[in-house]
Design a protein around this motif. Structure first.
Motif, PDB file in Angstrom:
ATOM      1  N   ALA A 109      21.121  52.613   0.505  1.00 17.46           N
ATOM      2  CA  ALA A 109      20.680  53.749  -0.312  1.00 17.46           C
ATOM      3  C   ALA A 109      19.970  53.334  -1.584  1.00 17.46           C
ATOM      4  N   HIS A 110      20.017  52.047  -1.911  1.00 18.07           N
ATOM      5  CA  HIS A 110      19.435  51.551  -3.169  1.00 18.07           C
ATOM      6  C   HIS A 110      18.444  50.467  -2.795  1.00 18.07           C
ATOM      7  N   ILE A 137      17.501  56.263   5.618  1.00 18.42           N
ATOM      8  CA  ILE A 137      18.413  56.860   4.609  1.00 18.42           C
ATOM      9  C   ILE A 137      17.751  56.840   3.240  1.00 18.42           C
ATOM     10  N   PHE A 195      25.663  55.927  -2.858  1.00 20.94           N
ATOM     11  CA  PHE A 195      25.320  56.814  -1.751  1.00 20.94           C
ATOM     12  C   PHE A 195      25.545  58.274  -2.141  1.00 20.94           C
ATOM     13  N   SER A 196      24.654  59.138  -1.700  1.00 18.16           N
ATOM     14  CA  SER A 196      24.884  60.579  -1.799  1.00 18.16           C
ATOM     15  C   SER A 196      25.756  61.005  -0.615  1.00 18.16           C
ATOM     16  N   GLN A 232      23.767  60.870   2.637  1.00 18.74           N
ATOM     17  CA  GLN A 232      23.543  59.504   3.103  1.00 18.74           C
ATOM     18  C   GLN A 232      24.825  58.914   3.690  1.00 18.74           C
TER      19      GLN A 232
END
Length: 282
Positions: free
Chosen positions: A187-188, A282, A214-215, A218
């Motif tokens: 996610a990053h 993602i 993470f959201s 995600q």
């Protein structure tokens, strides 16, 4: 385990799943762990599982993780590479404070040597300033100090942590760099281009926080992929990193032997093209 990775300008064969020792200290990486014997057991199991790369720092604790590593593993196996980092220290209030003056860097190297029980450090990462990520400042002066320590035989190889592409390029004009350790995960993805550049140069990239940032959406996508593979989300996240690029070395940390075994088992997980594509999106 997957094929080991040997960074350019080194003879170190890193198994691509290593162990990050930060969680061996107490809460918030401060003070001793609640169960020191369990911490020792995790380290010994890591070696039995074939891990040959331990990431640490004397500012974890401070001093705690290095002292536990020494208790558990000294005298060290010949194929074990301990990678440490300098450039920060801990305040009395447990704060994280930049500490990159020549004397502070020299003191940090000697602290690592003493607490690990070594006469030289195989790899030392310069942790560049910036509490929320790279701040883009020059690291030339700090690297000059590290080069002197290398010339004195106290450091074998130099790496970087918490840096951007410009800082990496600045460092490479000064000395060889064997690894870069930054925040990166599914996610990053801010370092995608840097990872590819380093791969082309034969330089290791070591992501930390493999599940950080993470959201919920995600996380759901990762959980669904894990369920389909009958694996844990952490295992899938690690497998994705290992398949992302051959120069990526992962250093998941844990204070649990069972969790350690799960992390190492992620090295046998193979993500198919469709799963890789779904996760990469993602």
């Amino acid at each position: 385990m997957s094929t080991p990775f040997t960074p350019a300008n080194s003879a170190i064969a890193f198994n691509r799943i290593g162990y990050g020792a930060m969680q061996l200290a107490g809460p918030h990486v401060w003070g001793p762990p609640k169960d020191r014997a369990a911490a020792v057991a995790v380290l010994r199991e890591a070696i039995e599982l074939g891990i040959n790369h331990i990431d640490t720092s004397d500012f974890y604790g401070p001093h705690v993780t290095n002292q536990i590593i020494r208790e558990a593993l000294h005298p060290y196996r010949d194929d074990l590479t301990i990678v440490t980092k300098i450039g920060f220290l801990r305040g009395a209030d447990a704060s994280w404070q930049p500490a990159a003056s020549p004397q502070q860097l020299r003191d940090a190297v000697h602290d690592n040597l003493r607490n690990l029980g070594l006469d030289h450090l195989d790899v030392v990462n310069l942790r560049a300033p910036g509490l929320e990520g790279p701040d883009g400042s020059s690291i030339a002066e700090s690297l000059a100090t590290m080069l002197r320590l290398k010339e004195e035989g106290l450091i074998r190889h130099i790496g970087l942590s918490n840096v951007d592409a410009q800082q990496v390029a600045e460092a490479q004009r000064i000395t060889d760099i064997v690894c870069v350790q930054n925040h990166y995960n599914l996610a990053h993805r801010g370092d995608d281009a840097l990872i590819d550049t380093l791969a082309a140069q034969g330089i290791a990239y070591v992501p930390f926080f493999p599940l950080g940032g993470f959201s919920p959406l995600q996380s759901d996508a990762l959980t669904q992929a894990a369920a389909a593979l009958e694996a844990t989300p952490m295992q899938v996240a690690l497998a994705w990193l290992l398949q992302r690029s051959p120069n990526i070395l992962v250093i998941p940390g844990t204070s649990s032997v069972a969790h350690l075994r799960e992390n190492v088992a992620a090295g046998t997980l193979r993500l198919d093209v469709a799963t890789l594509a779904a996760l990469t999106a993602i």
